[in-house]
Design a protein around this motif. Structure first.
Motif: not given
Length: 202
Positions: A115-118, A140-143, A163-169, A182-193
């Protein structure tokens, strides 16, 4: 209604600059009165509403199309394939689908396919009962911390915290222990939220 065109865009089957998407079903004479979907934010997820055309208890059938055509090369489930179905309830519901049910690939790809971006994608299916799949991309690899919250802001599930490697999951989610709502799911990967909404209907 929402339909994700990302896979067809990546495969060159859909050009956001020149192509359009509509929904055709038993509520609009199978496209006789077109309902065009819009991608106002450019995220390849096209959306539209069918208010006033369906009512609680209605059993609707529908498909998405490219450029309003029933051409087998571009419409969903060609050659008389199955229609999508849904029974309308009493609450406003957003129906989310990947076009033709083509989901993004999962796992780790070669460097040229990473992937080119989060990105955090809409869960599928949505609404769901009780299982669904959440997809996300890491350039890229990210927490990664992926969590689910209720409308009160309380964390109810932790799906990933590692910690996860770069890729699509694609992450399988079993919400059998949660109540309808209704629920919300949230991702935080390094600086991406980012976060998205999903609906559990039991």
């Amino acid at each position: 209604m929402e339909v994700d065109m990302s896979v067809w865009t990546d495969n060159g089957k859909f050009d956001p600059a020149n192509d359009s998407v509509d929904v055709a079903g038993n509520f609009n004479d199978w496209g006789g009165t077109p309902i065009w979907l819009d991608d106002s934010d450019g995220d390849t997820v096209y959306s539209g509403v069918i208010y006033g055309l369906v009512f609680p208890g209605d059993n609707i059938e529908y498909k998405f199309r490219i450029n309003g055509s029933w051409n087998d090369a571009t419409c969903e489930f060609p050659s008389g394939g199955p229609n999508r179905t849904f029974t309308v309830g009493n609450q406003d519901t957003t129906l989310f689908h990947y076009y033709n049910d083509d989901l993004p690939s999962s796992g780790i790809a070669g460097d040229d396919l990473l992937p080119k971006k989060y990105a955090l994608h809409q869960n599928y299916p949505n609404p769901f009962n009780p299982t669904t799949t959440i997809s996300f991309d890491l350039p890229k690899a990210s927490d990664v911390n992926l969590t689910v919250y209720n409308l009160m802001g309380q964390q109810v599930m932790t799906l990933k915290n590692e910690k996860m490697n770069a890729g699509s999951y694609k992450i399988h989610v079993d919400a059998s222990q949660l109540s309808s709502g209704v629920y919300f799911y949230r991702i935080q990967a390094d600086g991406y939220v980012n976060y998205r909404k999903m609906t559990l209907l039991k």
